[in-house]
Design an enzyme around this catalytic site. Structure first.
Site, PDB file in Angstrom:
ATOM      1  N   ARG A 105      -2.133  -6.794  -9.202  1.00  0.00           N
ATOM      2  CA  ARG A 105      -3.442  -6.375  -9.658  1.00  0.00           C
ATOM      3  C   ARG A 105      -3.352  -5.113 -10.046  1.00  0.00           C
ATOM      4  NH1 ARG A 105      -7.579 -10.013  -7.541  1.00  0.00           N
ATOM      5  NH2 ARG A 105      -9.378  -9.523  -8.219  1.00  0.00           N
ATOM      6  N   ARG A 144     -22.111 -18.745  -9.363  1.00  0.00           N
ATOM      7  CA  ARG A 144     -21.007 -19.025  -8.456  1.00  0.00           C
ATOM      8  C   ARG A 144     -21.279 -19.225  -7.489  1.00  0.00           C
ATOM      9  NH1 ARG A 144     -15.128 -16.741 -10.205  1.00  0.00           N
ATOM     10  NH2 ARG A 144     -15.566 -15.239  -8.103  1.00  0.00           N
ATOM     11  N   ARG A 177     -20.591 -15.617  -3.178  1.00  0.00           N
ATOM     12  CA  ARG A 177     -19.938 -15.090  -2.216  1.00  0.00           C
ATOM     13  C   ARG A 177     -21.307 -14.090  -2.959  1.00  0.00           C
ATOM     14  NH1 ARG A 177     -14.155 -15.067  -5.575  1.00  0.00           N
ATOM     15  NH2 ARG A 177     -14.502 -13.026  -5.119  1.00  0.00           N
TER      16      ARG A 177
HETATM   17  P1  AMP Z   1     -10.492 -11.885  -6.083  1.00  0.00           P
HETATM   18  O1  AMP Z   1     -11.022 -13.360  -5.225  1.00  0.00           O
HETATM   19  O2  AMP Z   1      -9.272 -12.066  -6.288  1.00  0.00           O
HETATM   20  O3  AMP Z   1     -11.987 -11.824  -7.162  1.00  0.00           O
HETATM   21  O4  AMP Z   1     -10.396 -10.836  -4.896  1.00  0.00           O
HETATM   22  C1  AMP Z   1     -11.405 -10.777  -3.979  1.00  0.00           C
HETATM   23  C2  AMP Z   1     -11.240  -8.921  -3.414  1.00  0.00           C
HETATM   24  O5  AMP Z   1     -10.611  -9.082  -2.768  1.00  0.00           O
HETATM   25  C3  AMP Z   1     -10.870  -7.854  -4.919  1.00  0.00           C
HETATM   26  O6  AMP Z   1     -12.056  -7.377  -5.465  1.00  0.00           O
HETATM   27  C4  AMP Z   1     -10.434  -7.335  -3.971  1.00  0.00           C
HETATM   28  O7  AMP Z   1     -10.930  -6.470  -3.568  1.00  0.00           O
HETATM   29  C5  AMP Z   1      -9.401  -7.497  -2.836  1.00  0.00           C
HETATM   30  N1  AMP Z   1      -7.864  -8.476  -3.911  1.00  0.00           N
HETATM   31  C6  AMP Z   1      -7.797  -9.384  -3.875  1.00  0.00           C
HETATM   32  N2  AMP Z   1      -6.249  -9.409  -4.553  1.00  0.00           N
HETATM   33  C7  AMP Z   1      -6.168  -8.619  -4.620  1.00  0.00           C
HETATM   34  C8  AMP Z   1      -4.868  -7.518  -4.925  1.00  0.00           C
HETATM   35  N3  AMP Z   1      -3.970  -8.110  -5.426  1.00  0.00           N
HETATM   36  N4  AMP Z   1      -5.152  -5.760  -4.849  1.00  0.00           N
HETATM   37  C9  AMP Z   1      -5.748  -5.349  -4.217  1.00  0.00           C
HETATM   38  N5  AMP Z   1      -7.157  -6.011  -3.717  1.00  0.00           N
HETATM   39  C10 AMP Z   1      -7.270  -7.376  -4.044  1.00  0.00           C
END
Ligand code: AMP
Length: 231
Positions: A105, A144, A177
């Site tokens: 990311r 969602r 969520r």
């Molecule tokens: P997601 O479900 O992928 O949208 O992730 C939810 C939250 O987890 C994000 O908003 C970040 O706070 C954290 N997160 C997930 N993947 C990463 C990553 N690769 N780097 C940093 N934070 C992450």
């Protein structure tokens, strides 16, 4: 002996397992596509968001550190994520091919991934970028819901469960969520534009990037992505 799935039988005819990165803003459909690719291709789905939510739920040391960042829609520090992925990619199931959803990311994460893959003698075959605009994202995330037991994702209007509020797979009550609130969604989209979008240029320069329209139906996106992976 365990029965072979259709996907593993198909994969047996291929030279080797495929490893894919999914890039896209929150709400671009990465999670939904990844779950469908797992069913269609037998790949392992590795979502850093899911791994972090699990850590928060179990109140582990990682979960305690990550919780505040996640609730605010900010990125968790790179060092925590890189350690997490170092551990995850060494698990035996990754040999059957994997989909990275939500990682890398940031540019430092992409560089750390290069190192990890080198160390493990692995490659990335394709980087698929799901392109969407902010209005589509807000509209999608507002409705969602997901299953806390199996992780299946639904949407009140776009992908409704058969019985409102309950998972089709296991009947568990669906949850929303906390970070899907509109204000947090907009903050997460901005984080994506500043921190994750540069990865699109990086993988494009390497000739690995394929951009797909993330605003079409999940079925059409799956079909298109299967063509990309098969190439
Ligand atoms: P997601 O479900 O992928 O949208 O992730 C939810 C939250 O987890 C994000 O908003 C970040 O706070 C954290 N997160 C997930 N993947 C990463 C990553 N690769 N780097 C940093 N934070 C992450």
């Amino acid at each position: 002996m365990p029965r072979k799935s259709a996907a593993s039988t198909r994969r047996g005819k291929q030279a080797r397992a495929k490893n894919v990165i999914l890039l896209g803003a929150p709400g671009s459909g990465k999670g939904t596509l990844a779950k469908r690719l797992v069913n269609a291709e037998g790949l392992v789905h590795i979502s850093t968001g899911d791994l972090l939510r699990e850590a928060v739920k179990n109140n582990t040391a990682l979960g305690k550190k990550a919780q505040e960042y996640m609730a605010a829609g900010k990125l968790v520090p790179d060092s925590l994520i890189i350690d997490l992925m170092n551990e995850r990619l060494q698990k035996a199931d990754c040999q059957q091919g994997f989909i990275l959803d939500g990682f890398p990311r940031t540019v430092p994460q992409a560089e750390a991934l290069d190192e990890l893959l080198k160390k493990l003698n692995m490659n990335i075959d394709k980087v698929m970028h799901l392109s969407v605009d902010i209005d589509t994202v807000v509209g999608r995330m507002a409705g969602r819901m997901s299953c806390p037991k199996c992780g299946a994702v639904y949407h009140r209007t776009n992908i409704p469960p058969q019985k409102e509020g309950f998972c089709d797979q296991d009947g568990t009550a669906l949850v929303e969520r906390a970070d899907d609130r509109e204000e947090t969604v907009r903050a997460r989209f901005n984080v994506y534009l500043t921190q994750t979008k540069p990865l699109i240029d990086l993988y494009e320069k390497r000739g690995q990037l394929v951009t797909l329209d993330g605003s079409i139906s999940p079925e059409a996106t799956l079909e298109r992505s299967l063509q990309v992976i098969a190439k």
